[in-house]
Scaffold this motif. Sequence first.
Motif, mmCIF file in Angstrom:
data_model
loop_
_atom_site.group_PDB
_atom_site.id
_atom_site.type_symbol
_atom_site.label_atom_id
_atom_site.label_comp_id
_atom_site.label_asym_id
_atom_site.label_seq_id
_atom_site.Cartn_x
_atom_site.Cartn_y
_atom_site.Cartn_z
ATOM 1 N N VAL A 72 0.711 -1.065 -0.018
ATOM 2 C CA VAL A 72 0.043 0.034 0.169
ATOM 3 C C VAL A 72 0.968 1.179 -0.133
ATOM 4 O O VAL A 72 1.868 1.188 0.969
ATOM 5 C CB VAL A 72 -0.876 0.063 1.368
ATOM 6 C CG1 VAL A 72 -1.644 1.413 1.296
ATOM 7 C CG2 VAL A 72 -1.996 -1.137 1.138
ATOM 8 N N MET A 73 0.567 2.260 -0.769
ATOM 9 C CA MET A 73 1.391 3.299 -1.147
ATOM 10 C C MET A 73 0.590 4.391 -0.863
ATOM 11 O O MET A 73 -0.503 4.564 -1.185
ATOM 12 C CB MET A 73 2.214 3.610 -2.608
ATOM 13 C CG MET A 73 3.110 2.452 -2.574
ATOM 14 S SD MET A 73 3.950 2.577 -4.284
ATOM 15 C CE MET A 73 5.136 1.393 -4.168
ATOM 16 N N ILE A 74 1.204 5.678 -0.354
ATOM 17 C CA ILE A 74 0.181 6.738 0.107
ATOM 18 C C ILE A 74 1.018 8.081 -0.640
ATOM 19 O O ILE A 74 0.517 8.347 -1.613
ATOM 20 C CB ILE A 74 0.266 6.983 1.358
ATOM 21 C CG1 ILE A 74 -0.505 5.580 2.229
ATOM 22 C CG2 ILE A 74 -0.617 8.315 1.769
ATOM 23 C CD1 ILE A 74 -0.292 5.563 3.762
ATOM 24 N N ASP A 75 2.159 8.263 -0.179
ATOM 25 C CA ASP A 75 2.834 9.565 -0.837
ATOM 26 C C ASP A 75 3.457 9.271 -2.133
ATOM 27 O O ASP A 75 3.598 10.020 -2.997
ATOM 28 C CB ASP A 75 3.492 10.451 0.102
ATOM 29 C CG ASP A 75 4.621 9.527 0.562
ATOM 30 O OD1 ASP A 75 4.749 8.413 0.761
ATOM 31 O OD2 ASP A 75 5.563 10.155 1.140
ATOM 32 N N GLY A 76 4.131 8.057 -1.984
ATOM 33 C CA GLY A 76 5.205 7.657 -2.987
ATOM 34 C C GLY A 76 6.544 8.355 -3.052
ATOM 35 O O GLY A 76 6.981 8.515 -4.387
ATOM 36 N N THR A 77 6.592 8.992 -2.168
ATOM 37 C CA THR A 77 8.059 10.047 -2.209
ATOM 38 C C THR A 77 8.920 9.394 -0.920
ATOM 39 O O THR A 77 10.060 10.215 -0.848
ATOM 40 C CB THR A 77 7.668 11.183 -1.579
ATOM 41 O OG1 THR A 77 7.078 11.387 -0.469
ATOM 42 C CG2 THR A 77 6.726 11.906 -2.752
ATOM 43 N N GLY A 78 8.770 8.459 -0.153
ATOM 44 C CA GLY A 78 9.560 7.793 0.771
ATOM 45 C C GLY A 78 9.493 8.621 2.125
ATOM 46 O O GLY A 78 10.288 8.452 3.024
ATOM 47 N N MET A 79 8.517 9.178 2.416
ATOM 48 C CA MET A 79 8.165 10.069 3.523
ATOM 49 C C MET A 79 7.300 9.272 4.529
ATOM 50 O O MET A 79 7.522 9.394 5.731
ATOM 51 C CB MET A 79 7.543 11.265 3.042
ATOM 52 C CG MET A 79 8.362 12.279 2.120
ATOM 53 S SD MET A 79 9.451 13.170 2.744
ATOM 54 C CE MET A 79 8.844 14.637 3.549
ATOM 55 N N CYS A 80 6.210 8.651 3.940
ATOM 56 C CA CYS A 80 5.203 8.224 5.039
ATOM 57 C C CYS A 80 5.597 6.912 5.615
ATOM 58 O O CYS A 80 5.050 6.471 6.583
ATOM 59 C CB CYS A 80 3.920 8.329 4.423
ATOM 60 S SG CYS A 80 3.659 7.035 3.077
ATOM 61 N N GLY A 81 6.276 6.123 4.910
ATOM 62 C CA GLY A 81 6.738 4.635 5.453
ATOM 63 C C GLY A 81 5.578 3.743 5.212
ATOM 64 O O GLY A 81 5.835 2.650 5.370
ATOM 65 N N GLY A 82 4.550 4.112 4.338
ATOM 66 C CA GLY A 82 3.416 3.162 4.257
ATOM 67 C C GLY A 82 3.851 1.794 3.504
ATOM 68 O O GLY A 82 3.363 0.651 3.531
ATOM 69 N N CYS A 83 4.928 2.081 2.395
ATOM 70 C CA CYS A 83 4.914 1.011 1.453
ATOM 71 C C CYS A 83 6.514 0.245 1.975
ATOM 72 O O CYS A 83 7.045 -0.515 1.222
ATOM 73 C CB CYS A 83 5.388 1.602 0.104
ATOM 74 S SG CYS A 83 6.877 2.510 0.011
ATOM 75 N N LYS A 98 13.048 -1.500 3.221
ATOM 76 C CA LYS A 98 13.015 -0.669 2.194
ATOM 77 C C LYS A 98 11.606 -0.041 1.784
ATOM 78 O O LYS A 98 10.661 -0.656 2.397
ATOM 79 C CB LYS A 98 13.509 -1.486 0.936
ATOM 80 C CG LYS A 98 14.829 -2.139 0.926
ATOM 81 C CD LYS A 98 15.808 -1.351 0.436
ATOM 82 C CE LYS A 98 17.352 -2.071 0.453
ATOM 83 N NZ LYS A 98 18.233 -1.033 0.487
ATOM 84 N N PHE A 99 11.849 1.239 1.188
ATOM 85 C CA PHE A 99 10.664 1.713 0.946
ATOM 86 C C PHE A 99 10.317 1.424 -0.518
ATOM 87 O O PHE A 99 11.114 1.870 -1.475
ATOM 88 C CB PHE A 99 10.586 3.150 1.145
ATOM 89 C CG PHE A 99 10.605 3.802 2.583
ATOM 90 C CD1 PHE A 99 10.280 2.799 3.455
ATOM 91 C CD2 PHE A 99 10.904 4.831 3.025
ATOM 92 C CE1 PHE A 99 10.050 2.867 4.857
ATOM 93 C CE2 PHE A 99 10.952 5.231 4.352
ATOM 94 C CZ PHE A 99 10.695 4.099 5.111
ATOM 95 N N ALA A 100 9.320 0.768 -0.993
ATOM 96 C CA ALA A 100 9.178 0.183 -2.240
ATOM 97 C C ALA A 100 8.991 1.478 -3.295
ATOM 98 O O ALA A 100 9.394 1.451 -4.366
ATOM 99 C CB ALA A 100 7.938 -0.648 -2.360
HETATM 100 S S1 FES Z 1 4.526 5.568 -0.143
HETATM 101 FE FE1 FES Z 1 5.129 6.368 1.258
HETATM 102 S S2 FES Z 1 6.970 6.005 1.934
HETATM 103 FE FE2 FES Z 1 6.441 4.884 0.119
#
Ligand code: FES
Length: 296
Positions: A222-233, A242-244
């Motif tokens: 599950v991805m949220i921001d897609g920038t490596g900031m939220c840690g969701g992925c 790793k952050f996908a």
């Molecule tokens: S989607 Fe937030 S860190 Fe990857």
Amino acid sequence: MADDPQSRFEIVAREDFSDATYLLEVRHPLMARAARPGQFVIVMSHEHGERIPLTIADYDREEGTITLVIQAVGKSTREMQQTCTVGTHLYGMVGPMGMPSPLGKAKKVLCVGGGLGVAPIYPQMKGFKEAGAYVIAVIGFRTKSLVFWQEKFEACCDELILCTDDGSAGVEGRVTTGMELAIAKHPDIDECVAIGPPIMMKGAAEVTRPHGIKTMVSLNPVMIDGTGMCGGCRVKVGDTVKFACVDGPDFDGHKVDFDDLMARLGRFSSQEKAAMKRWSDECRMAKPVSPAGGKE
Ligand code: FES
Ligand SMILES: Cc1cc2nc3c(=O)[nH]c(=O)nc-3n(C[C@H](O)[C@H](O)[C@H](O)COP(=O)(O)OP(=O)(O)OC[C@H]3O[C@@H](n4cnc5c(N)ncnc54)[C@H](O)[C@@H]3O)c2cc1C
């Protein structure tokens, strides 16, 4: 800016492969020029829409389009299935995101796609072919009516093994059966790329492990921001986290903790069900009432 073609995301073609799977071709010349195999975009279909990650399944630099293949699984993907028709626009699309696939210098490559994973394996297969590799593709579906892009694959790879779970087309069995056939015929395969549901990628990695074939998989947490900031992925790969979205989405399949990935993918299922129900109820309410008093 509304008339600037670089700031619009016009849907210029659509194809429906089945009740649940559809293809959208979106015009965006800059993105088509920048896209590399393995990358993805994050799409918002309307102003209040959810941000959803989708793999770039193909790109045409001359036409200035990118291709997305989408499976309607929940609220946002079903909503897009209803509203995204030719001539409409996506509200937003960010990308290309993620690291391009490391296509390397392999001479003989096995490209494996299961179900919807058949779409994202295509650009990687094309990339390997353009780099001069001999490419064997294995694509798998539940049944014949779900098969798509068979001709597109035949036109690009050196050998194709089509598998269906029920044997209604090609070899009967899962992609792992096709992989075993390919490895038996070509013991010199030096790399494998497998994309599909996590359980399929886990199975594919176990097929290649005893043969020592390097195996890359494309992860879909599950991805949220897609920038490596939220840690969701975040995903576990060997001893590291790793952050996908920024480190991947491609990783060494022999090191990925697939059980952790699958557990994390199910974490929001009650919220997803609630969103789907809310949206279905709204759709029912919005339907016009027929003169007889019933819903049309
Ligand atoms: S989607 Fe937030 S860190 Fe990857
Ligand atoms: C890098 C990447 C590439 C992807 N490429 C494709 C693709 O090419 N085609 C395609 O159909 N799907 C793709 N997906 C999955 C797609 O993003 C989800 O199916 C979609 O977000 C589901 O949203 P929904 O509201 O329709 O369903 P929901 O009911 O919200 O969710 C259904 C399931 O989708 C997954 N999901 C939900 N939200 C997200 C999210 N924000 N990020 C990732 N997964 C989520 C979860 O496993 C969830 O259980 C990709 C995911 C990632 C991470």
